[in-house]
Design a protein around this motif. Structure first.
Motif, PDB file in Angstrom:
ATOM      1  N   GLN A   1       0.845  -1.187   0.000  1.00  0.00           N
ATOM      2  CA  GLN A   1       0.000   0.000   0.000  1.00  0.00           C
ATOM      3  C   GLN A   1       0.891   1.251   0.000  1.00  0.00           C
ATOM      4  N   VAL A   2       0.559   2.172  -0.867  1.00  0.00           N
ATOM      5  CA  VAL A   2       1.304   3.424  -0.971  1.00  0.00           C
ATOM      6  C   VAL A   2       0.348   4.567  -0.659  1.00  0.00           C
ATOM      7  N   GLN A   3       0.753   5.441   0.207  1.00  0.00           N
ATOM      8  CA  GLN A   3      -0.042   6.636   0.507  1.00  0.00           C
ATOM      9  C   GLN A   3       0.652   7.864  -0.049  1.00  0.00           C
ATOM     10  N   LEU A   4      -0.138   8.729  -0.648  1.00  0.00           N
ATOM     11  CA  LEU A   4       0.374   9.946  -1.252  1.00  0.00           C
ATOM     12  C   LEU A   4      -0.333  11.143  -0.626  1.00  0.00           C
ATOM     13  N   VAL A   5       0.441  12.127  -0.222  1.00  0.00           N
ATOM     14  CA  VAL A   5      -0.132  13.321   0.403  1.00  0.00           C
ATOM     15  C   VAL A   5       0.403  14.553  -0.313  1.00  0.00           C
ATOM     16  N   GLU A   6      -0.518  15.280  -0.950  1.00  0.00           N
ATOM     17  CA  GLU A   6      -0.142  16.497  -1.670  1.00  0.00           C
ATOM     18  C   GLU A   6      -0.256  17.717  -0.774  1.00  0.00           C
ATOM     19  N   SER A   7       0.503  18.728  -1.109  1.00  0.00           N
ATOM     20  CA  SER A   7       0.407  20.023  -0.426  1.00  0.00           C
ATOM     21  C   SER A   7       0.910  21.099  -1.367  1.00  0.00           C
ATOM     22  N   THR A  31      11.799   3.678  -7.296  1.00  0.00           N
ATOM     23  CA  THR A  31      11.486   2.875  -8.482  1.00  0.00           C
ATOM     24  C   THR A  31      10.154   3.247  -9.117  1.00  0.00           C
ATOM     25  N   TYR A  32       9.357   4.063  -8.423  1.00  0.00           N
ATOM     26  CA  TYR A  32       8.035   4.396  -8.931  1.00  0.00           C
ATOM     27  C   TYR A  32       8.130   5.415 -10.066  1.00  0.00           C
ATOM     28  N   GLN A  33       7.249   5.258 -11.039  1.00  0.00           N
ATOM     29  CA  GLN A  33       6.980   6.360 -11.940  1.00  0.00           C
ATOM     30  C   GLN A  33       5.933   7.230 -11.251  1.00  0.00           C
ATOM     31  N   MET A  34       6.126   8.528 -11.254  1.00  0.00           N
ATOM     32  CA  MET A  34       5.212   9.450 -10.577  1.00  0.00           C
ATOM     33  C   MET A  34       4.603  10.410 -11.582  1.00  0.00           C
ATOM     34  N   GLY A  35       3.371  10.754 -11.325  1.00  0.00           N
ATOM     35  CA  GLY A  35       2.697  11.664 -12.244  1.00  0.00           C
ATOM     36  C   GLY A  35       1.870  12.699 -11.506  1.00  0.00           C
ATOM     37  N   TRP A  36       1.600  13.784 -12.197  1.00  0.00           N
ATOM     38  CA  TRP A  36       0.648  14.799 -11.752  1.00  0.00           C
ATOM     39  C   TRP A  36      -0.481  14.887 -12.777  1.00  0.00           C
ATOM     40  N   PHE A  37      -1.689  14.898 -12.266  1.00  0.00           N
ATOM     41  CA  PHE A  37      -2.875  15.068 -13.087  1.00  0.00           C
ATOM     42  C   PHE A  37      -3.682  16.224 -12.479  1.00  0.00           C
ATOM     43  N   ARG A  38      -4.639  16.725 -13.240  1.00  0.00           N
ATOM     44  CA  ARG A  38      -5.508  17.759 -12.697  1.00  0.00           C
ATOM     45  C   ARG A  38      -6.917  17.582 -13.236  1.00  0.00           C
ATOM     46  N   ALA A  97       1.005   7.509  -8.330  1.00  0.00           N
ATOM     47  CA  ALA A  97       2.167   6.618  -8.343  1.00  0.00           C
ATOM     48  C   ALA A  97       1.894   5.400  -9.195  1.00  0.00           C
ATOM     49  N   ARG A  98       2.827   5.096 -10.037  1.00  0.00           N
ATOM     50  CA  ARG A  98       2.741   3.914 -10.900  1.00  0.00           C
ATOM     51  C   ARG A  98       3.806   2.943 -10.421  1.00  0.00           C
ATOM     52  N   ILE A  99       3.411   1.991  -9.586  1.00  0.00           N
ATOM     53  CA  ILE A  99       4.394   1.084  -9.008  1.00  0.00           C
ATOM     54  C   ILE A  99       4.573  -0.159  -9.865  1.00  0.00           C
ATOM     55  N   ILE A 100       3.550  -0.498 -10.646  1.00  0.00           N
ATOM     56  CA  ILE A 100       3.685  -1.563 -11.635  1.00  0.00           C
ATOM     57  C   ILE A 100       4.128  -0.859 -12.911  1.00  0.00           C
ATOM     58  N   VAL A 101       5.414  -0.770 -13.042  1.00  0.00           N
ATOM     59  CA  VAL A 101       5.971   0.098 -14.071  1.00  0.00           C
ATOM     60  C   VAL A 101       5.833  -0.535 -15.448  1.00  0.00           C
ATOM     61  N   GLY A 102       5.274   0.240 -16.352  1.00  0.00           N
ATOM     62  CA  GLY A 102       5.116  -0.230 -17.718  1.00  0.00           C
ATOM     63  C   GLY A 102       5.979   0.561 -18.669  1.00  0.00           C
ATOM     64  N   SER A 103       5.509   0.665 -19.879  1.00  0.00           N
ATOM     65  CA  SER A 103       6.265   1.370 -20.912  1.00  0.00           C
ATOM     66  C   SER A 103       6.446   2.828 -20.541  1.00  0.00           C
ATOM     67  N   TRP A 104       7.607   3.344 -20.902  1.00  0.00           N
ATOM     68  CA  TRP A 104       7.877   4.768 -20.654  1.00  0.00           C
ATOM     69  C   TRP A 104       7.748   5.481 -21.999  1.00  0.00           C
ATOM     70  N   ASN A 105       6.555   5.944 -22.281  1.00  0.00           N
ATOM     71  CA  ASN A 105       6.315   6.746 -23.469  1.00  0.00           C
ATOM     72  C   ASN A 105       5.143   7.682 -23.158  1.00  0.00           C
ATOM     73  N   TYR A 115      -1.880   4.237 -13.346  1.00  0.00           N
ATOM     74  CA  TYR A 115      -1.359   4.579 -12.026  1.00  0.00           C
ATOM     75  C   TYR A 115      -2.190   3.868 -10.961  1.00  0.00           C
ATOM     76  N   GLN A 116      -1.500   3.270 -10.009  1.00  0.00           N
ATOM     77  CA  GLN A 116      -2.188   2.423  -9.042  1.00  0.00           C
ATOM     78  C   GLN A 116      -2.602   3.180  -7.765  1.00  0.00           C
TER      79      GLN A 116
END
Length: 128
Positions: A1-7, A31-38, A97-105, A115-116
Motif C-alpha cells: 500500500q502506498v499513501q500519497l499526500v499532496e500540499s 522505483t516508482y513512476q510518478m505523475g501529476w494530473f488535474r 504513483a505507478r508502481i507496476i511500471v510499464g512502458s515509458w512513453n 497509475y495504481q
C-alpha cells in the motif's frame, strides 16, 4: 500500500507561481513512476506531467515550458513547479504513483488508469 499526500495548493494571481509537493510512503519510492494530473470543474481528469526513476520527464503540451516536475528520492517526494499560471490552470491537482511500471512513453504515462495509487488532491485557483 502506498499513501500519497499532496500540499502546496492555494490561490494565486495570474502570472504567479506555485510549487506542489507530494510525499509518498513506501520503501521503493525511487522505483516508482510518478505523475501529476488535474481536474477542473465539469471536466475530465487530465495528464500534466510524469517523471521516472532516472529523472526522465514527460509534459502535457499545455504546460510544457511552464511547469517542471522533479523528484527527491531521499525524501520520497515529487514536486510540480508551476510558473506563469493562468486562470485555465485552476483545478484540483492529483499526485499519482505507478508502481507496476510499464512502458515509458507519452501515451503510457498520460493514461490515468496506468497509475495504481492516488493522493487526495490539492486545489489550485488562479485568479484573473
Amino acid at each position: 500500500q502506498v499513501q500519497l499526500v499532496e500540499s502546496g495548493g492555494g490561490l494565486v494571481q495570474a502570472g504567479g507561481s506555485l510549487r506542489l509537493s507530494c510525499v509518498a510512503s513506501g520503501r521503493s519510492f525511487s522505483t516508482y513512476q510518478m505523475g501529476w494530473f488535474r481536474q477542473a470543474p465539469g471536466k475530465e481528469r487530465e495528464f500534466v506531467a510524469a517523471i521516472r526513476w532516472s529523472g526522465g520527464t514527460y509534459y502535457a503540451d499545455s504546460v510544457k515550458g511552464l511547469f517542471t516536475i522533479s523528484r527527491d528520492n531521499a525524501k520520497n517526494t515529487v514536486y510540480l513547479e508551476m510558473n506563469s499560471l493562468k486562470p485555465e490552470d485552476t483545478a484540483v491537482y492529483y499526485c499519482a504513483a505507478r508502481i507496476i511500471v510499464g512502458s515509458w512513453n507519452s501515451d503510457s504515462v498520460s493514461q490515468s488508469n496506468n497509475y495504481q495509487y492516488w493522493g487526495q488532491g490539492t486545489q489550485v485557483t488562479v485568479s484573473s
